[in-house]
Design a protein around this motif. Sequence first.
Motif, short mmCIF file in Angstrom:
data_model
loop_
_atom_site.label_atom_id
_atom_site.label_comp_id
_atom_site.label_asym_id
_atom_site.label_seq_id
_atom_site.Cartn_x
_atom_site.Cartn_y
_atom_site.Cartn_z
N TRP D 330 -2.25 18.00 -1.17
CA TRP D 330 -3.21 17.15 -1.89
C TRP D 330 -2.54 16.04 -2.66
CZ3 TRP D 330 -8.11 17.11 -0.80
CH2 TRP D 330 -8.69 18.25 -0.25
N LYS D 331 -1.37 16.34 -3.21
CA LYS D 331 -0.79 15.36 -4.12
C LYS D 331 0.27 14.50 -3.46
CE LYS D 331 -1.57 18.38 -8.04
NZ LYS D 331 -0.90 19.26 -9.00
N VAL D 332 0.74 14.88 -2.31
CA VAL D 332 1.74 14.04 -1.65
C VAL D 332 1.18 13.45 -0.37
CG1 VAL D 332 4.03 13.96 -0.67
CG2 VAL D 332 3.60 15.41 -2.64
N LEU D 333 0.85 14.33 0.57
CA LEU D 333 0.51 13.83 1.90
C LEU D 333 -0.72 12.92 1.87
CD1 LEU D 333 1.17 16.86 4.25
CD2 LEU D 333 2.67 15.03 3.54
N ILE D 334 -1.78 13.39 1.23
CA ILE D 334 -3.02 12.60 1.28
C ILE D 334 -2.85 11.26 0.57
CG2 ILE D 334 -5.42 12.55 0.53
CD1 ILE D 334 -5.61 15.47 1.26
N PRO D 335 -2.30 11.23 -0.66
CA PRO D 335 -2.12 9.91 -1.28
C PRO D 335 -1.21 9.00 -0.46
CG PRO D 335 -1.81 11.64 -2.89
CD PRO D 335 -1.92 12.29 -1.58
N VAL D 336 -0.10 9.55 0.00
CA VAL D 336 0.82 8.72 0.78
C VAL D 336 0.12 8.16 2.01
CG1 VAL D 336 2.83 8.86 2.29
CG2 VAL D 336 2.95 9.79 0.00
N MET D 337 -0.62 9.03 2.67
CA MET D 337 -1.26 8.59 3.91
C MET D 337 -2.38 7.59 3.62
SD MET D 337 -0.54 8.97 6.91
CE MET D 337 -1.27 7.56 7.70
N LEU D 338 -3.07 7.79 2.52
CA LEU D 338 -4.12 6.83 2.15
C LEU D 338 -3.52 5.45 1.95
CD1 LEU D 338 -6.48 8.62 -0.35
CD2 LEU D 338 -7.12 7.48 1.74
N VAL D 339 -2.42 5.42 1.19
CA VAL D 339 -1.78 4.14 0.94
C VAL D 339 -1.30 3.53 2.24
CG1 VAL D 339 0.22 3.06 -0.13
CG2 VAL D 339 -1.12 4.70 -1.41
N TRP D 340 -0.71 4.37 3.08
CA TRP D 340 -0.18 3.84 4.33
C TRP D 340 -1.29 3.32 5.23
CZ3 TRP D 340 4.49 2.39 4.59
CH2 TRP D 340 5.01 1.97 5.80
N LEU D 341 -2.41 4.01 5.18
CA LEU D 341 -3.56 3.54 5.97
C LEU D 341 -3.97 2.15 5.51
CD1 LEU D 341 -5.37 4.66 8.19
CD2 LEU D 341 -6.94 5.41 6.45
N LEU D 342 -3.98 1.96 4.20
CA LEU D 342 -4.30 0.63 3.66
C LEU D 342 -3.29 -0.38 4.16
CD1 LEU D 342 -5.30 1.22 -0.05
CD2 LEU D 342 -6.71 0.43 1.81
N VAL D 343 -2.02 0.02 4.15
CA VAL D 343 -0.98 -0.91 4.58
C VAL D 343 -1.20 -1.28 6.05
CG1 VAL D 343 1.49 -1.15 5.01
CG2 VAL D 343 0.69 -0.12 2.89
N VAL D 344 -1.46 -0.27 6.86
CA VAL D 344 -1.66 -0.55 8.29
C VAL D 344 -2.84 -1.48 8.48
CG1 VAL D 344 -2.31 0.50 10.48
CG2 VAL D 344 -0.61 1.59 9.05
N ALA D 345 -3.94 -1.17 7.77
CA ALA D 345 -5.12 -2.01 7.92
C ALA D 345 -4.82 -3.44 7.48
CB ALA D 345 -6.27 -1.44 7.08
N ALA D 346 -4.10 -3.56 6.35
CA ALA D 346 -3.80 -4.90 5.86
C ALA D 346 -2.87 -5.63 6.81
CB ALA D 346 -3.14 -4.80 4.48
N MET D 347 -1.92 -4.92 7.38
CA MET D 347 -1.01 -5.54 8.34
C MET D 347 -1.77 -6.07 9.55
SD MET D 347 2.26 -5.66 7.66
CE MET D 347 3.53 -4.96 6.64
N ARG D 348 -2.82 -5.35 9.90
CA ARG D 348 -3.60 -5.82 11.04
C ARG D 348 -4.32 -7.11 10.69
NH1 ARG D 348 -6.12 -2.59 15.66
NH2 ARG D 348 -5.86 -4.73 16.32
N VAL D 349 -4.61 -7.31 9.42
CA VAL D 349 -5.28 -8.56 9.02
C VAL D 349 -4.25 -9.68 8.94
CG1 VAL D 349 -6.60 -9.69 7.22
CG2 VAL D 349 -7.05 -7.31 7.79
N SER D 350 -3.23 -9.47 8.12
CA SER D 350 -2.18 -10.48 8.05
C SER D 350 -0.95 -9.85 7.45
CB SER D 350 -2.62 -11.67 7.20
OG SER D 350 -2.51 -11.36 5.84
N ARG D 351 0.19 -10.44 7.75
CA ARG D 351 1.43 -9.84 7.28
C ARG D 351 1.58 -9.90 5.75
NH1 ARG D 351 5.82 -8.94 11.49
NH2 ARG D 351 3.84 -8.23 12.31
#
Lengths: 189, 101, 625, 405
Positions: D330-351
């Motif tokens: 709950w405290k490591v994997l999910i937050p890390v993955m949430l942030v990374w998901l945001l990063v991936v989504a943002a990368m798809r929009v623009s670098r």
Amino acid sequence: MIATVISVPQLIVFIVSVVIIAIGGVGLLSARYPVHAALFLVMTLFGVAVLFIEEGAEFLAAVQVVVYAGAVVVLFLFVIMLLGVDREEITSFAGDTVRVALAGVGVALILAELFIVATGAWVTGAHAVAGKLSAGSNIGVLARSVFTTYLLPFELTAALLVIAVVGAVILSRRMSGVAQPRAHESREV
Amino acid sequence: MSIPGSWYLVVAALLFGLGAFGVLTRRNVIVMFMSVELMLNAVNLTFVTYARMLNDVGGQVAVFFVLVVAAAEVVVGLGIIVAIFRHRATVTVDDISSLKG
Amino acid sequence: MLVLGLVIGFPLLGFLVLLAFGKRIGDPGAGWVGTIAIALSFVAAVVTWILLLSKHAGQRTQVLRLFQWIHAGGFHVNITFRADPLSVVMMLFVTGVAALIHLYSIGYMKRDARFHQFFVYLNLFVFSMLVLVTANNLPLTFLGWEGVGACSYWLISFWFERPSAASAGKKAFIINRIGDMGFMLGTFLVFENLHSVSYSQVLPAAHRLPAGTAEAIALLFFLAAAGKSAQLPLFTWLLDAMEGPTPVSALIHAATMVTAGVYLMARLSPILALAHAASTTIAIIGVVTAFVAAMAATSQTDIKKIVAFSTVSQLGYMMLGIGTGAYVAAIFLMVTHAFYKALIFLSSGSVIHSLDSEQSIRRMGALAKLMPITAWTMIIAWLSIAGVPPFSGFFSKGSILEDAFGRNELLWVVGVVTALLTAYYMGRLVFVVFYGKPRWQEVTKGHEPHESPRIMTIPLIVLAVAAAVAGLLNLPYSGLRFLHNWLSPVFGSALVSYHLSASEKVLLPATDAVVALLGVVIAWRLWRNHSERKALEPTVLLKGWYLDSFYDRTFARGGTALAKFGDRVVDPTIIDGAVGGVAWLFRWVGGLGRKVQSGLVRSYLLIMVGGIVVMLAYVLVSAAR
Amino acid sequence: MGSDPLLAGHIGWVVVLIVVIKVIVAFIAMMVSVLLAIWIERKVISDMQNRIGPNRAGPFGLLQSLADGIKLFFKEDLIPERSDKFIFKLAPYLSVIPAFLTFTLVPVGGIVHIFGHTTELQVADPPIGILLLLAMSSISVYGVMLAGWSSGSKYPLIGSVRASAQMISYEAAMGLSIASVVLLTGSLSTRDMVTQQLGTFFGFIPHWNIIRLGVIPFLVFIIAITAEVNRPPFDLVEAEQELVGGFHTEYSSIRFALFYLAEYMNTITMSAIMVTMFFGGPDGPDPSFLHWLWPIVWFIVKTAVFFFIYVWFRAALPRLRYDQLMDLGWKVLIPVMLVWLLVVAAMRVSRPLGFAMVGLGIVGGLLLYRAIAVGRDRSTARELARPARAELEPPRERREDHGDS
């Protein structure tokens, strides 16, 4: 008349899933143990998921299984096991006939009315506001609709989920001030 | 040719009726809760059916939201049940009547 | 005109610093912070003055706009400050006198438990006053006006442990409210008629006002001024204001609070110029106030009460000047009064300080030897206020009386009589306190009173010099009328000038001088060796014409009676009855509803199912139609 | 949106036959590979522990698993008296079936032509694709949970309650990890995922999702999957020291074998899924002969590597404590993955947006870390101030304990 119009595999799937749904529903009503009831519920949910697929809503079928079967019913089972109420005999209709009869009458009335609604011809003149369904899979259409037309509700559900989680955590925390169940109470149950 | 929508609606109505009957007659709060889920499923089925009949994805979106709300509802509801159980060691609704006016 | 911002900003900064860190800075650091803030403000005011001086006479109105404050429909109010000759004069003497009073307070308030708080209030007081005098619109002036009122409340009841101080603060606040009502109504009328509240737009457009409206506005604002500047019949609060620490009294009487009303009148001179009846009323009320207060002052035994009545009296003179259209003379008197009244107060404070807070002149006497500086400064102040040439009072009061004579001889007569009284009662004060026999032994319990510390005497000396020579500001000879020349662009045509014959121009000042000297002599004769003369101190005057008792009997007791009526009759029967009745009604209805509430979830659900049945039936029926 | 070309046209009996063949082949392949996998695991672990391992049945003990299976078949089938008999019998199947169904998603090779039909080398390619994985992993909870509950015994019950909490917790992290892959692919179909990963960067770096997404989703996925299938070091469910045998303590004979089978099927399937999602599936160098064979070979090799990694985990890592397990999820994997998901989504929009999101993620992560630390300190302080108590056990259970003793 029906047989000429409806394709046989679809009919078979429909009938099978309706049977599953019916067994599940009736089982849920009559199950003696809550755990059995939960399993019957899962059964019904699978039946409904199959109907979803047959109606072209594959995504919803998957979500139905993931959310309902995977999370909701597991949560039910979890609570049942956590509370240890699984071995209780609870389903006794005895001494409650009036209420059961009333309930039966009420439900029967609802059913009757719903049947009329379901089989009647309904021309509402409503137009597709969110987007037309495509012939095959509708995941893309659904996604576009959720992230554009229904974006605000979608965001609100996020808030709702967070609130629910927080609420559940608060509720199920054992506060120091809260009295634990007393011994004589537990004997009654 | 696919199955007519009214058949699904009838199934949904039956499912709803079963759920309603369960809510009305069962005494175990958890089972009542499950019956409510049954009713929600009936509604979902109706939504999907109408989405197909009216050729509008809005019905499916509604189901989506119903699913989310149902999940939230179950989480909070079960939390309440656990809390009640800790207080009174019962999950039988008829024992929980302290809100009697 | 950013330096104008500094004039206002320094006291605000001082206030904020003291508010935040005052307790930590402590005694006497907090006092120095406050003093320096005001001193810097004074410097900035001087700079402002020089900047204005360097400009052509017609362009001496500068505006500093900070931001929009209120915007509602057609009603705009900006935070806008204005530097023009009038406000610069106000700024200069407010900050100057206030700085000296701050300095003096460091000594006076030493070892007070709430030392830092005192300076917090003082700085806020000066800030409010500066906002008042530099504001460029009526609401902002009102803000300062209220700020001054609030600060006076805090300061008068600074020693709120004493019930009398607490009630004196309340009194000042409440009586000022009466005047505020006049201010607000006047503002509304101005906006209603001229669609603006900014001085820049209202004053040039004042001539468009109908005569009746102008009279009403003038009277309403005079009501406000009467509250702040302690005119009849609202002056009683100023006497009770003595409950505050003496520097506060000095600040209120000399520099800040009471001059606000006179300033407001001067600021609105274009409107007053249109209102002849109102002007006459103002002049009459002014001169009557002056006389009544001077009469009352002759019989007081509390040193500060004497001074307080003298303030009221002098304010009456100023209003007389306003009423006769002699705005410059009124401002002139205000400035000189600021010096000598501050001086009198601070000197009295010095005396009180050295006598362990004894305020009755009956228990003073023969202090001149022991406190030479205090005594000499007090004597200078006395001669100034009395109008003995060549001290400042002679010129300032003289110019007011000249214009009063020009307007109406009767006004002049009352004024001159008041001048005689002024010289007399101040003489009485000086002789009883500083000469005669020592009567302070039981107060001091053996030890001798001594001169105050230097930090208190330095402001006295500075003020004494100012009081002595302030007449130079506006000598009645053409070419030397500096203040007149400086201010006349502000007042313009509103400024009335009366033509006096050559003989009158000689005789009137001569009369003033003679009257002043006469008063001094009478006082010397009567009070050189006496501290008490029952015949000359009738109770009616000692009690200030029973005005306070009158208010107490009518308004205070009437209000109490009304409140008691409400408490005994209205509250229990009507209001409680109504509330109780409503509560009973809802409890009854709720009792009916309770019966439905069985507490059994399934019963509710059954009802819900019934509801669904009915709803669906309704849908079906309405669809079938 | 991927879809098997086989089902696109008219569906005749040949098509049905092909589908049936695919299912049967997949089933047999799974069974055989499970036998092999068990043997490999035992061998590898014994090697790592410096012992010989199975060496009697067949060459190198290859037939040991088969022998064990046969032994289990012929053992007495015990059903505890206090158990819920129907569910007790049902539970093992609920474990096995999802494990197998998940495998149907995996593309084991490219596209082949058979009987004049073109088909993909995978059992099914439904439009919901990878969602089926989530659904099946949801269902597989039931097997464990019901098995523990229906045994009518304390230790299995505790094991199954633990298991359900663990699986639900890690499902979230797993879902987020899958979401990042889906975001990149733009499709739910596993076939599309594989085809998207074909090709190379600069001619030599494989165009695999593990590189395109960064390592984080993969790491989260492999951890979550390990917890999901209850493999060490996340095998709290069957922690012998505490819970005897865990949820299957009361099981014996063929039913026990089914759980065993399910565990290894799951392990293999999840290895295959990982290969599909992050390592290009059947992608690999293609010598110019036998085009249909090489993808299958590459797929098997990659899957085997991951299976080996699982075995390695088991041999090398100690078991986590329960609270550590939950904290990690709950405290490591999910937050890390949430942030990374945001990063991936943002990368798809623009670098630039992507890098901004990385920075934001780091800042947010630090804040969250601090907040959790503060909260933990506080609750620790509160715990110390109060008498200790068991958190997970239900109150009634405890009372019964007292009554018994």
